[in-house]
Design an enzyme around this catalytic site. Sequence first.
Site, PDB file in Angstrom:
ATOM      1  N   SER A 121      36.617  40.978  39.873  1.00  0.00           N
ATOM      2  CA  SER A 121      37.780  40.121  40.044  1.00  0.00           C
ATOM      3  C   SER A 121      38.387  39.976  38.656  1.00  0.00           C
ATOM      4  CB  SER A 121      37.350  38.764  40.606  1.00  0.00           C
ATOM      5  OG  SER A 121      38.493  38.024  40.970  1.00  0.00           O
ATOM      6  N   GLU A 122      39.657  40.358  38.508  1.00  0.00           N
ATOM      7  CA  GLU A 122      40.193  40.548  37.155  1.00  0.00           C
ATOM      8  C   GLU A 122      40.376  39.241  36.379  1.00  0.00           C
ATOM      9  OE1 GLU A 122      41.807  41.530  39.932  1.00  0.00           O
ATOM     10  OE2 GLU A 122      43.966  41.128  39.811  1.00  0.00           O
ATOM     11  N   ASN A 123      40.216  38.106  37.066  1.00  0.00           N
ATOM     12  CA  ASN A 123      40.241  36.849  36.323  1.00  0.00           C
ATOM     13  C   ASN A 123      38.919  36.578  35.592  1.00  0.00           C
ATOM     14  OD1 ASN A 123      39.422  36.586  39.107  1.00  0.00           O
ATOM     15  ND2 ASN A 123      39.274  34.391  38.786  1.00  0.00           N
ATOM     16  N   SER A 159      37.949  41.324  30.507  1.00  0.00           N
ATOM     17  CA  SER A 159      38.153  41.832  31.854  1.00  0.00           C
ATOM     18  C   SER A 159      39.134  43.007  31.857  1.00  0.00           C
ATOM     19  CB  SER A 159      38.678  40.714  32.750  1.00  0.00           C
ATOM     20  OG  SER A 159      38.859  41.176  34.064  1.00  0.00           O
TER      21      SER A 159
END
Lengths: 234, 208
Positions: B46-48, B88
């Site tokens: 999850s790119e967060n 990330s």
Amino acid sequence: MKKIYGSAREALDGVLFDGMLIAAGGFGLCGIPELLIDGIVAAGTKDLTVASNNAGVDDFGLGKLLATRQIKKMMSSYVGENAEFMRQYLSGELELEFNPQGTLAERMRAGGAGIPGFYTKTGVGTVIAEGKEVKNFDGQDYILERGIFADLSIVKAWKADATGNAVFRKTARNFNPPAAMCGRICIMEVEEIVPTGSLDPDMIHLPGIYVHRLIQGTHEKRIEQRTVRQRETA
Amino acid sequence: MPWDRNQMAARAAKELRDGMYVNLGIGIPTLVSNYIPEGITVTLQSENGMLGMGPFPYEGEEDADLINAGKQTITELPHTAYFDSATSFGMIRGGKIAMAILGAMEVSETGDLANWMIPGKLVKGMGGAMDLVAGVGRVVVVMDHANKHGESKVLKSCTLPLTGTGVVDLIITNMGVLEVVPGGLKLLELADGVTEAELRAATEATLV
């Protein structure tokens, strides 16, 4: 040297000025510096440029600074959750600079590391590349993106010691470390200030060198999209 | 009968390989996690700021500090790791994520992707989409073959502002599966009950 202040108002005293560039941590409403945002609302500082991945919602987070018209320009990757933002943007009252999310994070990290620019593949051949230098490395085009050097960083962590060594919790870390790094002054709000020496030095997420002022407070920590699954019934 | 959303997601899941680190976009791509084949392990990013994304929490166990890139509450797994946004996107930009499965508004026969902006309409932003398509190893698009006006979304060239150029590797629609190859798109598979003539008629792009 004293880093701990009694309130957001005290911590913000003397660092705010009209037209300044502020880098803010948080992703959506997760890990946002809610207390410092409220403090800037109360201070009434105007014509702000704010670098933040999102712009809050209408009545929470950066949305509060939009409601009071204190923000002149946003540098963001995604702003879909905020009706007042859209109204101001579409009527021309608010400037918006879209940044791809990774480019925004790296621009903050780079600024904090003293790097004025870097090349990235992200955005090559899109509107994001317009007006930017293109350079070919080993047969591949990259565009030049600039580091962000903010006048002030406002960030939120879970715990910190009195020297500002900080630990974040789960995905509330997000933009907070790079945002903290890129500010000339960084103010951090935490849920708990713990005794110096009680955090494992090997487990510090952000060293206190990046943190100049520190406050502790109670956070609402609002959930934007509450999604759950059903328990299987036996 | 063309494929429905779940069948498209199930087909996309067949692209997953054991050990892959994968980023799933919002919408149909999120459903792919329900169809990960037996016996293979994939780690969802999850790119967060998370690797090892778990399912939605049970009611009462939601944590405001634990969300996915769509801002939904999620859970962690035993192998979960958290990190900041610069790290990330460093792993995305650095090519460490093997595959992204994303939605799209338009795809071209050269693999151009448009999925973030319709001029004149509400523009919410590109989020992490431009970074993902520029950085991950393989980009799989899952979308309907035509828009709600019946116009093809599989085009010779995109009309909407681009997310990336020459970035798409595979297109999975409700009508079938197309691979981006030199000279155009190669038909790999038809959805159940869809004929090649029907797919060709619904496709503006060059099929080779």
